[in-house]
Scaffold this motif. Structure first.
Motif, mmCIF file in Angstrom:
data_model
loop_
_atom_site.group_PDB
_atom_site.id
_atom_site.type_symbol
_atom_site.label_atom_id
_atom_site.label_comp_id
_atom_site.label_asym_id
_atom_site.label_seq_id
_atom_site.Cartn_x
_atom_site.Cartn_y
_atom_site.Cartn_z
ATOM 1 N N HIS A 48 0.841 -1.187 0.000
ATOM 2 C CA HIS A 48 0.000 0.000 0.000
ATOM 3 C C HIS A 48 0.880 1.242 0.000
ATOM 4 O O HIS A 48 2.041 1.203 0.390
ATOM 5 C CB HIS A 48 -0.940 0.006 1.214
ATOM 6 C CG HIS A 48 -1.876 -1.160 1.250
ATOM 7 N ND1 HIS A 48 -1.542 -2.350 1.864
ATOM 8 C CD2 HIS A 48 -3.125 -1.337 0.731
ATOM 9 C CE1 HIS A 48 -2.537 -3.212 1.734
ATOM 10 N NE2 HIS A 48 -3.512 -2.619 1.050
ATOM 11 N N PHE A 49 0.313 2.348 -0.438
ATOM 12 C CA PHE A 49 1.043 3.609 -0.523
ATOM 13 C C PHE A 49 1.316 4.145 0.882
ATOM 14 O O PHE A 49 0.507 3.985 1.802
ATOM 15 C CB PHE A 49 0.228 4.632 -1.319
ATOM 16 C CG PHE A 49 0.938 5.930 -1.533
ATOM 17 C CD1 PHE A 49 1.912 6.057 -2.505
ATOM 18 C CD2 PHE A 49 0.639 7.033 -0.751
ATOM 19 C CE1 PHE A 49 2.572 7.252 -2.703
ATOM 20 C CE2 PHE A 49 1.286 8.233 -0.937
ATOM 21 C CZ PHE A 49 2.258 8.345 -1.918
ATOM 22 N N GLY A 50 2.491 4.776 1.054
ATOM 23 C CA GLY A 50 2.834 5.322 2.359
ATOM 24 C C GLY A 50 4.038 6.230 2.306
ATOM 25 O O GLY A 50 4.295 6.893 1.293
ATOM 26 N N PHE A 51 4.796 6.224 3.381
ATOM 27 C CA PHE A 51 5.948 7.115 3.526
ATOM 28 C C PHE A 51 7.162 6.314 3.985
ATOM 29 O O PHE A 51 7.033 5.260 4.611
ATOM 30 C CB PHE A 51 5.646 8.222 4.550
ATOM 31 C CG PHE A 51 4.431 9.027 4.223
ATOM 32 C CD1 PHE A 51 4.512 10.099 3.340
ATOM 33 C CD2 PHE A 51 3.200 8.707 4.776
ATOM 34 C CE1 PHE A 51 3.391 10.838 3.027
ATOM 35 C CE2 PHE A 51 2.075 9.441 4.476
ATOM 36 C CZ PHE A 51 2.165 10.511 3.595
ATOM 37 N N SER A 52 8.337 6.863 3.683
ATOM 38 C CA SER A 52 9.593 6.248 4.107
ATOM 39 C C SER A 52 10.532 7.320 4.628
ATOM 40 O O SER A 52 10.496 8.473 4.180
ATOM 41 C CB SER A 52 10.269 5.507 2.946
ATOM 42 O OG SER A 52 9.532 4.367 2.578
ATOM 43 N N SER A 53 11.400 6.930 5.543
ATOM 44 C CA SER A 53 12.436 7.816 6.055
ATOM 45 C C SER A 53 13.600 6.962 6.514
ATOM 46 O O SER A 53 13.471 5.739 6.696
ATOM 47 C CB SER A 53 11.910 8.683 7.200
ATOM 48 O OG SER A 53 11.498 7.870 8.286
ATOM 49 N N GLY A 54 14.756 7.597 6.720
ATOM 50 C CA GLY A 54 15.899 6.815 7.148
ATOM 51 C C GLY A 54 17.145 7.652 7.330
ATOM 52 O O GLY A 54 17.134 8.879 7.191
ATOM 53 N N TYR A 70 19.767 2.650 7.311
ATOM 54 C CA TYR A 70 18.556 2.250 8.028
ATOM 55 C C TYR A 70 17.388 2.969 7.367
ATOM 56 O O TYR A 70 17.428 4.190 7.155
ATOM 57 C CB TYR A 70 18.612 2.634 9.507
ATOM 58 C CG TYR A 70 17.255 2.479 10.174
ATOM 59 C CD1 TYR A 70 16.786 1.214 10.512
ATOM 60 C CD2 TYR A 70 16.436 3.580 10.393
ATOM 61 C CE1 TYR A 70 15.530 1.059 11.073
ATOM 62 C CE2 TYR A 70 15.175 3.432 10.966
ATOM 63 C CZ TYR A 70 14.732 2.166 11.303
ATOM 64 O OH TYR A 70 13.484 2.009 11.854
ATOM 65 N N ALA A 71 16.337 2.217 7.046
ATOM 66 C CA ALA A 71 15.155 2.812 6.424
ATOM 67 C C ALA A 71 13.906 2.221 7.061
ATOM 68 O O ALA A 71 13.871 1.036 7.422
ATOM 69 C CB ALA A 71 15.138 2.567 4.917
ATOM 70 N N ASN A 72 12.898 3.053 7.186
ATOM 71 C CA ASN A 72 11.602 2.616 7.690
ATOM 72 C C ASN A 72 10.543 2.974 6.652
ATOM 73 O O ASN A 72 10.409 4.134 6.279
ATOM 74 C CB ASN A 72 11.285 3.276 9.025
ATOM 75 C CG ASN A 72 9.927 2.874 9.561
ATOM 76 O OD1 ASN A 72 8.984 3.648 9.522
ATOM 77 N ND2 ASN A 72 9.805 1.649 10.061
ATOM 78 N N ALA A 73 9.816 1.964 6.173
ATOM 79 C CA ALA A 73 8.780 2.170 5.160
ATOM 80 C C ALA A 73 7.433 1.754 5.735
ATOM 81 O O ALA A 73 7.311 0.692 6.354
ATOM 82 C CB ALA A 73 9.083 1.359 3.903
ATOM 83 N N THR A 74 6.437 2.594 5.537
ATOM 84 C CA THR A 74 5.092 2.305 6.048
ATOM 85 C C THR A 74 4.076 2.380 4.910
ATOM 86 O O THR A 74 4.241 3.143 3.956
ATOM 87 C CB THR A 74 4.681 3.308 7.140
ATOM 88 O OG1 THR A 74 4.780 4.639 6.629
ATOM 89 C CG2 THR A 74 5.567 3.174 8.368
ATOM 90 N N GLY A 75 3.019 1.577 5.042
ATOM 91 C CA GLY A 75 1.894 1.625 4.119
ATOM 92 C C GLY A 75 0.610 1.861 4.892
ATOM 93 O O GLY A 75 0.498 1.464 6.063
ATOM 94 N N TYR A 76 -0.355 2.494 4.266
ATOM 95 C CA TYR A 76 -1.591 2.883 4.956
ATOM 96 C C TYR A 76 -2.810 2.337 4.219
ATOM 97 O O TYR A 76 -2.834 2.273 2.983
ATOM 98 C CB TYR A 76 -1.707 4.403 5.047
ATOM 99 C CG TYR A 76 -0.694 5.027 5.978
ATOM 100 C CD1 TYR A 76 -1.030 5.344 7.284
ATOM 101 C CD2 TYR A 76 0.600 5.283 5.553
ATOM 102 C CE1 TYR A 76 -0.106 5.914 8.149
ATOM 103 C CE2 TYR A 76 1.533 5.842 6.410
ATOM 104 C CZ TYR A 76 1.178 6.159 7.699
ATOM 105 O OH TYR A 76 2.108 6.712 8.553
#
Length: 205
Positions: A48-54, A70-76
């Motif tokens: 699903h579409f979301g945001f990433s940061s790292g 290091y990366a964190n990816a989220t989907g909503y």
């Protein structure tokens, strides 16, 4: 007279030798290492579409680039709209934490650089799906945790100031700005695009 002349020649020869050593020392100054850290963030697409940061630490030797990322990816996913409060709301359906080691190549000019990297990563995925119990008129979440390996990748385009060697601390503090395409190829692949800001020595000064 001859003794005075010999003394003058000796002093001139000594001064030339000292200045010559200083010149040679200046010519053989070691360049600073190319090492810099950066923070990045943007949009991403997993299931699903979301945001990433790292965050990322980079070291360059000649044209070879070594990176720890290091990366964190989220989907909503959208919740059902409540008829009494008709404003859409969302919950996190995927939350992936990635720990990666990458190797690549980096090409530089005075003010810009381009790099391409790939490597190996360990990923921890927390996925959730909402369910509704119509009889009890409640809802909850089915949650699942996974750990898996993947192939992280990224493409970077960076802009930085043309700085001076005489001010290395100043050079390290002035940030660089970049555009980043990044992602991971795995059983739960994702791809993202965003901006980065970096600190450190982006080139030799």
């Amino acid at each position: 007279m001859i003794k005075k002349l010999l003394n003058i020649i000796f002093v001139l020869a000594l001064s030339n030798s000292i200045s010559g050593q200083q010149t040679d020392g200046e010519l053989h100054k070691k360049p600073n290492p190319i090492i810099y850290a950066e923070l990045f963030g943007g949009f991403s697409q997993m299931n699903h579409f979301g945001f990433s940061s790292g965050a990322e630490l980079n070291y360059q030797y000649k044209k070879s680039l070594f990176s720890l990322r290091y990366a964190n990816a989220t989907g909503y996913i959208s919740n059902d709209i409540n008829p009494f409060f008709p404003v859409p709301s969302y919950y996190i359906s995927e939350d992936n934490s990635e720990y990666a080691l990458l190797y690549g190549r980096r090409w530089m000019s005075d003010r810009r650089s381009v790099s391409i990297s790939a490597g190996i990563s360990c990923n921890n995925l927390d996925s959730r799906r909402r369910f509704v119990d119509e009889e009890a008129e409640t809802y909850g979440y089915n949650q699942n945790y996974e750990t898996f390996y993947g192939v992280p990748f990224e493409v970077n385009y960076k802009w930085f100031y043309k700085k001076k060697r005489s001010k290395l601390i100043y050079n390290a503090l002035i940030p660089s700005i970049g555009a980043k395409l990044f992602g991971n190829i795995s059983k739960n692949s994702y791809i993202g695009v965003g901006l980065s800001i970096g600190f450190g020595f982006s080139k030799e000064y």
